[in-house]
Scaffold this motif. Structure first.
Motif, mmCIF file in Angstrom:
data_model
loop_
_atom_site.group_PDB
_atom_site.id
_atom_site.type_symbol
_atom_site.label_atom_id
_atom_site.label_comp_id
_atom_site.label_asym_id
_atom_site.label_seq_id
_atom_site.Cartn_x
_atom_site.Cartn_y
_atom_site.Cartn_z
ATOM 1 N N ALA A 149 -4.601 -4.678 -9.122
ATOM 2 C CA ALA A 149 -3.371 -5.449 -9.334
ATOM 3 C C ALA A 149 -2.157 -4.528 -9.467
ATOM 4 C CB ALA A 149 -3.523 -6.332 -10.571
ATOM 5 N N ILE A 150 -2.319 -3.465 -10.279
ATOM 6 C CA ILE A 150 -1.229 -2.503 -10.475
ATOM 7 C C ILE A 150 -0.815 -1.887 -9.129
ATOM 8 C CG2 ILE A 150 -0.674 -0.227 -11.458
ATOM 9 C CD1 ILE A 150 -0.760 -2.115 -13.683
ATOM 10 N N HIS A 151 -1.826 -1.524 -8.337
ATOM 11 C CA HIS A 151 -1.547 -0.824 -7.079
ATOM 12 C C HIS A 151 -0.977 -1.735 -6.000
ATOM 13 C CE1 HIS A 151 -2.934 3.255 -7.741
ATOM 14 N NE2 HIS A 151 -3.879 2.740 -8.502
ATOM 15 N N GLN A 152 -1.416 -2.971 -5.966
ATOM 16 C CA GLN A 152 -1.108 -3.823 -4.812
ATOM 17 C C GLN A 152 0.080 -4.765 -4.994
ATOM 18 O OE1 GLN A 152 -2.698 -3.660 -1.838
ATOM 19 N NE2 GLN A 152 -4.021 -2.019 -2.562
ATOM 20 N N LYS A 153 0.414 -5.089 -6.254
ATOM 21 C CA LYS A 153 1.362 -6.179 -6.483
ATOM 22 C C LYS A 153 2.727 -5.930 -5.812
ATOM 23 C CE LYS A 153 3.132 -9.079 -10.198
ATOM 24 N NZ LYS A 153 4.494 -8.569 -10.385
ATOM 25 N N ASP A 154 3.282 -4.750 -6.028
ATOM 26 C CA ASP A 154 4.594 -4.456 -5.444
ATOM 27 C C ASP A 154 4.550 -4.525 -3.920
ATOM 28 O OD1 ASP A 154 5.674 -4.146 -7.875
ATOM 29 O OD2 ASP A 154 5.848 -1.953 -7.816
ATOM 30 N N TYR A 155 3.461 -4.012 -3.382
ATOM 31 C CA TYR A 155 3.347 -3.992 -1.931
ATOM 32 C C TYR A 155 3.281 -5.411 -1.361
ATOM 33 C CZ TYR A 155 1.946 -2.830 2.744
ATOM 34 O OH TYR A 155 1.901 -2.750 4.105
ATOM 35 N N VAL A 156 2.499 -6.265 -2.009
ATOM 36 C CA VAL A 156 2.390 -7.650 -1.550
ATOM 37 C C VAL A 156 3.746 -8.347 -1.672
ATOM 38 C CG1 VAL A 156 1.274 -9.870 -1.989
ATOM 39 C CG2 VAL A 156 -0.063 -7.785 -2.057
#
Ligand SMILES: [Zn+2]
Length: 206
Positions: A149-156
């Motif tokens: 979640a930490i890694h992907q949220k901004d990217y999504v």
């Protein structure tokens, strides 16, 4: 008046007819198991003009369907359909695809709907994990879902922004079937759905 290969095929066969002709079992409501991804339950919808898979997002018209099924060009697919269905056409008219048919517009709309749905679902999942899977204390083990979640949220969120406010080119490329990011996210969602199914099966058998 003789017609071109494309026109004849377009007017004579539906996606459902070609799918059935080439061995796909079509259930009620035009649903079938998708031949383009490992499909457990029918998630391919065959309309008259175009097909659409709720699982992998594959979409196109009858000619695209046959081209993809046999991994041949669209022109070869149209010729194959004409031969297999005994359709007559004027072979002197060159094979050119009309640019923006009503079907093409519909296909693009389906792709956009699919892409946005994939992003929204994954984003919702990540937000849930950020709350549910957060470590209780600095010493506790970190849940891999929290890390994801930490890694992907901004990217999504960036991809969603591109969808909503990007240029036409950016949006078209994002919604293209070949877009690797959307494919990866859709794959991840399918994985999660399968894990959930297994979990609920286990709780039933217990
Ligand atoms: Zn599919």
């Amino acid at each position: 008046m003789a017609q071109s290969l494309f026109e004849v095929v377009k007017q004579s066969v539906t996606t459902k007819a070609v799918a059935e002709h080439y061995g796909i079992e079509v259930k009620r409501g035009g649903m079938a198991k998708c031949p383009f991804h490992p499909d457990q339950s029918p998630s391919l919808k065959l309309n008259d003009d175009y097909y659409y898979c709720f699982g992998c997002g594959a979409t196109g018209d009858a000619i695209d369907f046959v081209a993809r099924l046999f991994q041949i060009s669209n022109k070869d697919a149209a010729e194959k359909i004409a031969a297999d269905f005994g359709l007559q056409y004027d072979s002197h008219i060159p094979y050119v695809l009309p640019k923006r048919t009503a079907t093409a517009v519909q296909i693009q709309k389906q792709r956009e709907r699919y892409t946005y749905d994939v992003l929204v679902r994954y984003h919702r999942q990540l937000q849930e994990w950020l709350v549910m899977c957060a470590p209780d204390s600095p010493e506790s083990d970190i849940d891999p879902r929290y890390v994801e979640a930490i890694h992907q949220k901004d990217y999504v969120e960036y991809l969603m922004d591109t969808f909503l406010t990007g240029s036409l080119e950016e949006r078209t490329s994002l919604c293209s079937e070949r877009n690797p990011n959307i494919r990866r996210i859709a794959h991840r969602l399918a994985q999660l759905t399968n894990e959930n199914k297994t979990l609920s099966m286990e709780s039933i058998s217990r």
